[in-house]
Design an enzyme around this catalytic site. Sequence first.
Site, PDB file in Angstrom:
ATOM      1  N   LYS A   1       0.931  -1.831  -0.108  1.00  0.00           N
ATOM      2  CA  LYS A   1       0.046   0.033   0.241  1.00  0.00           C
ATOM      3  C   LYS A   1       1.000   1.542   0.225  1.00  0.00           C
ATOM      4  O   LYS A   1       2.263   1.745   0.554  1.00  0.00           O
ATOM      5  CB  LYS A   1      -0.471  -0.024   0.746  1.00  0.00           C
TER       6      LYS A   1
ATOM      7  N   ILE B   1      11.335  -3.715   4.086  1.00  0.00           N
ATOM      8  CA  ILE B   1      10.952  -4.104   5.039  1.00  0.00           C
ATOM      9  C   ILE B   1      11.191  -2.711   5.440  1.00  0.00           C
ATOM     10  O   ILE B   1      12.449  -2.130   5.338  1.00  0.00           O
ATOM     11  CB  ILE B   1      11.963  -5.151   5.815  1.00  0.00           C
TER      12      ILE B   1
ATOM     13  N   GLY C   1       7.619   1.404   5.125  1.00  0.00           N
ATOM     14  CA  GLY C   1       5.971   2.300   4.961  1.00  0.00           C
ATOM     15  C   GLY C   1       5.174   2.121   4.392  1.00  0.00           C
ATOM     16  O   GLY C   1       4.184   2.804   3.644  1.00  0.00           O
ATOM     17  N   LEU C   2       5.545   0.373   3.596  1.00  0.00           N
ATOM     18  CA  LEU C   2       4.816  -0.207   2.463  1.00  0.00           C
ATOM     19  C   LEU C   2       3.465  -0.909   2.896  1.00  0.00           C
ATOM     20  O   LEU C   2       2.625  -1.387   2.289  1.00  0.00           O
ATOM     21  CB  LEU C   2       4.727  -0.380   0.859  1.00  0.00           C
ATOM     22  N   GLY C   3       3.388  -1.241   4.065  1.00  0.00           N
ATOM     23  CA  GLY C   3       2.630  -2.217   4.905  1.00  0.00           C
ATOM     24  C   GLY C   3       2.829  -3.409   4.456  1.00  0.00           C
ATOM     25  O   GLY C   3       1.732  -4.417   5.013  1.00  0.00           O
ATOM     26  N   GLY C   4       3.725  -4.548   4.361  1.00  0.00           N
ATOM     27  CA  GLY C   4       3.989  -5.934   4.026  1.00  0.00           C
ATOM     28  C   GLY C   4       4.025  -6.615   5.247  1.00  0.00           C
ATOM     29  O   GLY C   4       3.780  -7.747   4.460  1.00  0.00           O
TER      30      GLY C   4
ATOM     31  N   SER D   1       1.669  -6.024   7.454  1.00  0.00           N
ATOM     32  CA  SER D   1       0.540  -6.163   7.860  1.00  0.00           C
ATOM     33  C   SER D   1      -0.048  -6.825   6.372  1.00  0.00           C
ATOM     34  O   SER D   1      -1.812  -7.077   6.773  1.00  0.00           O
ATOM     35  CB  SER D   1       0.134  -4.684   8.414  1.00  0.00           C
TER      36      SER D   1
ATOM     37  N   ASP E   1      -2.637  -0.919  10.264  1.00  0.00           N
ATOM     38  CA  ASP E   1      -2.720  -1.246   9.169  1.00  0.00           C
ATOM     39  C   ASP E   1      -3.273  -2.376   8.726  1.00  0.00           C
ATOM     40  O   ASP E   1      -3.783  -2.279   7.109  1.00  0.00           O
ATOM     41  CB  ASP E   1      -1.574  -1.172   7.993  1.00  0.00           C
TER      42      ASP E   1
END
Length: 283
Positions: free
Chosen positions: A18, A102, A105-108, A110, A143
């Site tokens: 995201k 990792i 801030g891309l939500g991996g 979550s 998230d």
Amino acid sequence: MDNFQPAADASHFLVPAKLNLDLRIIGRRADGYHLLETIFTLIALYDHIWLRKKTNGSITMHTPVTGVEPQQDLCVRAAQLLRSHTGTEQGADIWLNKKIPIGGGLGGGSADAAVVLMALNRLWQLNLTTDQLLHLGVQLGADVPFFIFGQNAFARGIGEDLVPICLPKQWYVIIKPPVHISTAKIFAHKDLTRNSKPRIMPDFQAGQHWRNDMQSVVLAEYPAVREAFEALAEYGSPMMSGSGACVFLSFDSESAAQAVYNKVSDAHQAYCVASLTRHPFYQ
């Protein structure tokens, strides 16, 4: 981690990342959690998860992430939470091929947890509703509910109050600086503003000024993020996603995005990806 081999009878799931197209901090709860308003979009940058159900109740992560203890792994925690909540005696084998960076801030993490919850709910035939899964998801991370929600959204609260939002098709060039951002450090920073004005519901309009209330603090604290930001600033008005470290620039056409990607990817870890309207799990 590309050379591992999941079991032939394991089910495969795509896990999208995201971006936060807009992120505003409007206050803080009594328990210390920050109250946010953000616009989430799904993007075509994927982790890959394989799951195989077991009957002996054990949860086995076959591809542990370097530096993460198995019991702290969000995939394992999600499976254990679902098993504990429902009382099922079923278990699972899990394989994860990590492509989403990792600490970016891309939500991996979550996103992985959300897919494990959704997929095991299906594989274990538990028949939990989406609302029930959302309630479980927020226990794993702010998230996680968005990824269970499965479509682009305007989010309030700590990220769990979600409303669908229609976003135009976009392409994004993303740079991941070689640094890990401490979200706790940024949220505790003396210069972080926490008084943005709440909105009822934003309209996505071309040229509208989006912002990230954490961005200025991160750029000041992390030179590597500022360097990546400045690299993209030559081609437009970049933004940071979440609490960083990734910064991104949006484009109306794939060709325009690819041209900028070609210019920055030699010097930076970069991605050129399209936006998504729905989570692949629901398609």
